[in-house]
Design an enzyme around this catalytic site. Structure first.
Site, PDB file in Angstrom:
ATOM      1  N   ASP A 174       1.083  -1.379   0.018  1.00  0.00           N
ATOM      2  CA  ASP A 174      -0.109  -0.309  -0.011  1.00  0.00           C
ATOM      3  C   ASP A 174       0.926   1.362   0.012  1.00  0.00           C
ATOM      4  O   ASP A 174       1.045   2.497  -0.932  1.00  0.00           O
ATOM      5  CB  ASP A 174      -1.132   0.178   1.668  1.00  0.00           C
ATOM      6  CG  ASP A 174      -1.480   0.788   1.222  1.00  0.00           C
ATOM      7  OD1 ASP A 174      -3.104   1.444   0.893  1.00  0.00           O
ATOM      8  OD2 ASP A 174      -1.290   2.281   1.579  1.00  0.00           O
ATOM      9  N   ILE A 193      -5.054   2.509   0.073  1.00  0.00           N
ATOM     10  CA  ILE A 193      -5.098   1.909  -1.111  1.00  0.00           C
ATOM     11  C   ILE A 193      -5.651  -0.038  -1.549  1.00  0.00           C
ATOM     12  O   ILE A 193      -6.411  -0.853  -2.245  1.00  0.00           O
ATOM     13  CB  ILE A 193      -3.806   1.996  -1.850  1.00  0.00           C
ATOM     14  CG1 ILE A 193      -3.413   2.804  -2.168  1.00  0.00           C
ATOM     15  CG2 ILE A 193      -3.751   1.198  -3.304  1.00  0.00           C
ATOM     16  CD1 ILE A 193      -4.641   3.775  -2.933  1.00  0.00           C
ATOM     17  N   ASP A 194      -5.074  -0.609  -0.300  1.00  0.00           N
ATOM     18  CA  ASP A 194      -5.547  -1.796   0.504  1.00  0.00           C
ATOM     19  C   ASP A 194      -6.427  -1.994   0.115  1.00  0.00           C
ATOM     20  O   ASP A 194      -7.667  -2.846   0.090  1.00  0.00           O
ATOM     21  CB  ASP A 194      -5.292  -2.134   1.477  1.00  0.00           C
ATOM     22  CG  ASP A 194      -3.987  -2.991   1.344  1.00  0.00           C
ATOM     23  OD1 ASP A 194      -2.930  -3.292   0.026  1.00  0.00           O
ATOM     24  OD2 ASP A 194      -2.775  -3.003   2.345  1.00  0.00           O
ATOM     25  N   LEU A 195      -7.107  -0.941   1.328  1.00  0.00           N
ATOM     26  CA  LEU A 195      -8.970  -1.044   1.243  1.00  0.00           C
ATOM     27  C   LEU A 195      -9.420  -0.813   0.060  1.00  0.00           C
ATOM     28  O   LEU A 195     -10.575  -1.680  -0.456  1.00  0.00           O
ATOM     29  CB  LEU A 195      -8.975  -0.355   2.629  1.00  0.00           C
ATOM     30  CG  LEU A 195      -8.611   0.122   3.740  1.00  0.00           C
ATOM     31  CD1 LEU A 195      -9.237   1.252   4.803  1.00  0.00           C
ATOM     32  CD2 LEU A 195      -9.021  -1.347   4.784  1.00  0.00           C
TER      33      LEU A 195
END
Length: 423
Positions: free
Chosen positions: A153, A185-187
């Site tokens: 991320d 970004i991960d989420l």
């Protein structure tokens, strides 16, 4: 204590095999689990998902002491069943292939080609189960010059320009690029992946023109990072001018930022001319609304350097609570800048039930001493099929025997696999 929902959930009957770890993949599968899917998470024997150890902070036992279980893991693994299988062994690979044959969806976030050596890649599993929807989450996608690279991320926040437009300008105190406070970004990748999976399920199962076939979903953190630049990307592509960091101000709106108050600070999010005029009237500054420099939002953005200092001098004369009370019935967006603790103590957050406590085990007692876990409720509100709150994030391997029995293994075979270190 939150009572589990009686609804079976919108995705009841959907089986998800979760081979992912850390955040993007688990965030995706938790969303599917909240909506009622049966999500089985495969973890490494003895270690589990990396985030089980990403502490402090750690979960507390019944006496209030730290356990060895990190709180991070609980953010994205609610409603799942945990099994421990060593996929590096032929026996473990065979078990996972058997699970995939019964699954609707597989989610994995290994490096490109990383599962091929185990016979758990898309082509191998789709050959066994043509209806399987196989979602791969990587840093940079399945092709291109960076495909083989590991992606994280923070790296993608930096590469996409998100860090460059976050934080104060270079000339200001504390200026310089900043990461966002959570791994956005991960989420976002987890959210995009879950949407893609739902679309693939619809294409497969649609009664009118469904294909009956699964498909491969290629999700890349880089792609998502570029997509969520949103208006900042649109502005650059329209003009060729790269946006710059400007702290809490907005590139296209003014006043839309934090302001000092008598006892701290507040947030004003004025998005149109009517809101600005009502603010001016309430603040006793009607002349601002008549000033030709501030008559429209575009003009206020152009003359921000004149407007904001004048407003700051006025906002310092009242407390944050006084400003909120003054403006809340005038349709002028205004609010406090809370700490996370203050946010969970907010009356609206409490009224919406956004903190939920679930039992760790059906018996109410976990082997590591953690009896209950509190997390954030699903924000999805479906009137007929609301998110299902079944179980807290599982202890490592909590459901191994249960899942293996569902595969048809008897107690003797399970004991043999345990003795071999396969499960």
């Amino acid at each position: 204590m939150t009572t589990p929902s009686p609804s079976p959930g919108a995705l009841a009957g959907i089986k998800v095999l979760d081979l992912s770890r850390v955040l993007a993949g688990p965030w995706c599968t938790q969303l599917l689990a909240d909506l009622g899917a049966d999500v089985v998470k495969v973890e490494r024997p003895g270690a589990g998902d990396d985030t089980r150890h990403w502490g402090p902070p750690f979960l507390k036992d019944a006496d209030g002491n730290d356990t060895r279980q990190a709180a991070y893991y609980t953010a994205c693994n609610r409603n799942k069943r945990s099994v421990t299988i060593d996929m590096a062994t032929p026996e473990g690979q065979a078990l996972i292939r058997q699970m995939a044959q019964q699954a609707d969806v597989v989610v994995e976030n290994f490096k490109v080609g990383g599962l091929k050596q185990y016979g758990l890649d898309h082509e191998s599993l789709r050959a066994l189960n043509p209806r399987l929807i196989y979602c791969s989450i990587t840093g940079f996608g399945q092709d291109g010059p960076y495909a083989e690279r590991a992606g994280y991320d923070l790296m993608v926040q930096a590469m996409t320009g998100l860090m460059d437009i976050t934080g104060r300008a270079d000339g200001e105190p504390g200026g310089g690029p900043q990461r966002v406070g959570v791994a956005v970004i991960d989420l976002f990748t987890g959210l995009y992946a879950s949407n893609a999976i739902l679309a693939a399920l619809h294409v497969r199962d649609n009664a009118t023109n469904g294909t009956g076939q699964g498909q491969h979903i290629d999700m890349a953190l880089l792609d998502v990072g570029m997509a969520v630049l949103a208006n900042q990307a649109a502005g650059y592509l329209a003009t060729g001018v790269a946006p710059v960091r400007q702290g809490n101000t907005h590139p296209s709106l003014a006043p839309y930022q934090d302001f000092p108050t008598l006892d701290g600070s507040m947030l004003l999010a004025i998005g149109n001319d009517g809101q600005f005029q009502r603010f001016c009237a309430a603040a006793g500054q009607g002349a601002w609304a008549q000033d030709p420099r501030f008559a429209t939002n575009t003009l206020r953005v152009q003359h921000r350097a004149d407007l904001i200092p004048a407003m700051q001098a006025v906002t310092r004369t009242r407390t944050t609570a006084d400003w909120i009370a003054l403006l809340e019935d005038k349709a002028v967006p205004c609010g406090p800048i809370n700490t996370v603790a203050q946010a969970f103590d907010d009356a609206q957050v409490k009224a919406r039930g956004l903190a939920v406590t679930l039992p760790r085990w059906p018996q109410g007692e976990a082997a590591d001493g953690v009896q209950h876990i509190t997390g954030v409720a699903s924000p999805l509100r479906l009137s007929a099929t609301p998110p299902v709150l079944r179980n807290a994030p599982p202890a490592l391997g909590q459901h191994t025997h249960e899942v293996l029995r569902e595969l048809g293994l008897d107690a003797q075979r399970i004991a043999q696999l345990q003795a071999q270190g396969v499960v």
